[in-house]
Design a protein around this motif. Structure first.
Motif, mmCIF file in Angstrom:
data_model
loop_
_atom_site.group_PDB
_atom_site.id
_atom_site.type_symbol
_atom_site.label_atom_id
_atom_site.label_comp_id
_atom_site.label_asym_id
_atom_site.label_seq_id
_atom_site.Cartn_x
_atom_site.Cartn_y
_atom_site.Cartn_z
ATOM 1 N N ARG A 294 0.765 -1.185 -0.169
ATOM 2 C CA ARG A 294 0.092 -0.002 -0.025
ATOM 3 C C ARG A 294 0.854 1.262 0.028
ATOM 4 O O ARG A 294 0.875 1.979 1.063
ATOM 5 N N GLU A 295 1.395 1.373 -1.170
ATOM 6 C CA GLU A 295 2.566 2.687 -1.192
ATOM 7 C C GLU A 295 2.006 3.974 -0.963
ATOM 8 O O GLU A 295 2.457 5.017 -0.363
ATOM 9 N N GLU A 296 0.642 4.199 -1.549
ATOM 10 C CA GLU A 296 0.094 5.416 -1.774
ATOM 11 C C GLU A 296 -0.484 5.688 -0.352
ATOM 12 O O GLU A 296 -0.418 6.889 0.132
ATOM 13 N N LEU A 297 -0.849 4.779 0.261
ATOM 14 C CA LEU A 297 -1.420 4.821 1.802
ATOM 15 C C LEU A 297 -0.409 5.166 2.577
ATOM 16 O O LEU A 297 -0.288 6.106 3.787
ATOM 17 N N ALA A 298 0.725 4.669 2.347
ATOM 18 C CA ALA A 298 2.098 4.883 3.299
ATOM 19 C C ALA A 298 2.627 6.131 3.106
ATOM 20 O O ALA A 298 3.042 7.230 4.236
ATOM 21 N N THR A 299 2.361 6.754 1.751
ATOM 22 C CA THR A 299 2.758 8.106 1.537
ATOM 23 C C THR A 299 1.845 9.059 2.465
ATOM 24 O O THR A 299 2.317 10.121 3.012
ATOM 25 N N VAL A 300 0.531 9.046 2.159
ATOM 26 C CA VAL A 300 -0.499 9.632 3.090
ATOM 27 C C VAL A 300 -0.196 9.515 4.452
ATOM 28 O O VAL A 300 -0.243 10.587 5.188
ATOM 29 N N ALA A 301 0.085 8.426 5.104
ATOM 30 C CA ALA A 301 0.474 8.407 6.479
ATOM 31 C C ALA A 301 1.663 9.082 6.813
ATOM 32 O O ALA A 301 1.615 9.878 7.848
ATOM 33 N N ALA A 302 2.685 9.352 5.907
ATOM 34 C CA ALA A 302 3.972 10.029 6.219
ATOM 35 C C ALA A 302 3.629 11.441 6.125
ATOM 36 O O ALA A 302 4.120 12.267 7.027
ATOM 37 N N ILE A 303 2.682 11.705 5.059
ATOM 38 C CA ILE A 303 2.437 13.182 5.302
ATOM 39 C C ILE A 303 1.663 13.844 6.347
ATOM 40 O O ILE A 303 1.665 15.059 6.806
ATOM 41 N N ALA A 304 0.611 12.898 6.700
ATOM 42 C CA ALA A 304 -0.116 13.163 7.847
ATOM 43 C C ALA A 304 0.855 13.343 9.062
ATOM 44 O O ALA A 304 0.635 14.189 10.002
ATOM 45 N N GLY A 305 1.766 12.535 9.138
ATOM 46 C CA GLY A 305 2.492 12.512 10.407
ATOM 47 C C GLY A 305 3.457 13.972 10.304
ATOM 48 O O GLY A 305 3.545 14.673 11.483
ATOM 49 N N LEU A 306 3.767 14.313 9.237
ATOM 50 C CA LEU A 306 4.668 15.538 9.180
ATOM 51 C C LEU A 306 3.645 16.719 9.421
ATOM 52 O O LEU A 306 4.254 17.663 10.110
ATOM 53 N N VAL A 307 2.522 16.745 9.069
ATOM 54 C CA VAL A 307 1.809 17.696 9.357
ATOM 55 C C VAL A 307 1.385 18.013 10.702
ATOM 56 O O VAL A 307 1.203 19.143 11.216
ATOM 57 N N LEU A 308 1.235 16.679 11.273
ATOM 58 C CA LEU A 308 0.798 16.797 12.683
ATOM 59 C C LEU A 308 1.868 17.409 13.722
ATOM 60 O O LEU A 308 1.775 18.089 14.477
ATOM 61 N N ALA A 309 3.140 16.958 13.140
ATOM 62 C CA ALA A 309 4.342 17.530 14.018
ATOM 63 C C ALA A 309 4.598 18.845 13.773
ATOM 64 O O ALA A 309 5.045 19.511 14.597
ATOM 65 N N THR A 310 4.305 19.265 12.454
ATOM 66 C CA THR A 310 4.641 20.748 12.097
ATOM 67 C C THR A 310 3.679 21.721 12.942
ATOM 68 O O THR A 310 4.094 22.604 13.066
ATOM 69 N N MET A 311 2.440 21.024 13.168
ATOM 70 C CA MET A 311 1.535 21.940 13.691
ATOM 71 C C MET A 311 1.951 22.181 15.222
ATOM 72 O O MET A 311 1.569 22.990 15.777
ATOM 73 N N LEU A 312 2.723 20.863 15.860
ATOM 74 C CA LEU A 312 2.927 21.219 17.281
ATOM 75 C C LEU A 312 4.193 22.088 17.126
ATOM 76 O O LEU A 312 4.161 23.091 18.353
ATOM 77 N N VAL A 313 5.076 22.183 16.487
ATOM 78 C CA VAL A 313 6.124 23.023 16.472
ATOM 79 C C VAL A 313 5.566 24.429 16.042
ATOM 80 O O VAL A 313 6.232 25.373 16.500
ATOM 81 N N LEU A 314 4.598 24.619 15.251
ATOM 82 C CA LEU A 314 4.131 25.812 15.116
ATOM 83 C C LEU A 314 3.463 26.789 16.130
ATOM 84 O O LEU A 314 3.861 27.804 16.335
ATOM 85 N N SER A 315 2.874 25.787 16.959
ATOM 86 C CA SER A 315 2.339 26.422 18.094
ATOM 87 C C SER A 315 3.396 26.707 19.124
ATOM 88 O O SER A 315 3.296 27.865 19.639
ATOM 89 N N MET A 316 4.557 26.027 19.125
ATOM 90 C CA MET A 316 5.519 26.389 19.849
ATOM 91 C C MET A 316 6.184 27.725 19.512
ATOM 92 O O MET A 316 6.807 28.673 20.386
ATOM 93 N N ILE A 317 6.569 27.826 18.094
ATOM 94 C CA ILE A 317 7.024 29.165 17.558
ATOM 95 C C ILE A 317 6.323 30.340 17.752
ATOM 96 O O ILE A 317 6.501 31.390 18.010
ATOM 97 N N ALA A 318 4.919 30.118 17.833
ATOM 98 C CA ALA A 318 3.853 31.007 18.036
ATOM 99 C C ALA A 318 4.121 31.506 19.349
ATOM 100 O O ALA A 318 3.927 32.915 19.747
#
Length: 65
Positions: free
Chosen positions: A28-52
């Motif tokens: 399931r390569e496509e779903l693996a890519t989507v899961a990786a992007i979702a994890g990246l977005v989630l971690a980025t949101m945590l970091v952005l709140s810290m930067i704010a």
């Protein structure tokens, strides 16, 4: 800096890595890519709140508007 935030980001990274590996092993390569992007977005949101929070502290410290 809150150490719990670092643990959350590390936990997200580990969880996403395991999910991506499981999906790739099952072909399931496509779903693996989507899961990786979702994890990246989630971690980025945590970091952005810290930067704010950092920017708000700098603004209060120097009395900037």
């Amino acid at each position: 800096m809150d150490i719990n935030l670092l643990f959350k980001i590390a936990g997200i990274g580990i969880l996403v890595a395991v999910i991506v590996q499981l999906l790739r092993q099952n072909g399931r390569e496509e779903l693996a890519t989507v899961a990786a992007i979702a994890g990246l977005v989630l971690a980025t949101m945590l970091v952005l709140s810290m930067i704010a929070s950092l920017l708000e502290t700098v603004q209060r410290t120097f009395s900037l508007y």
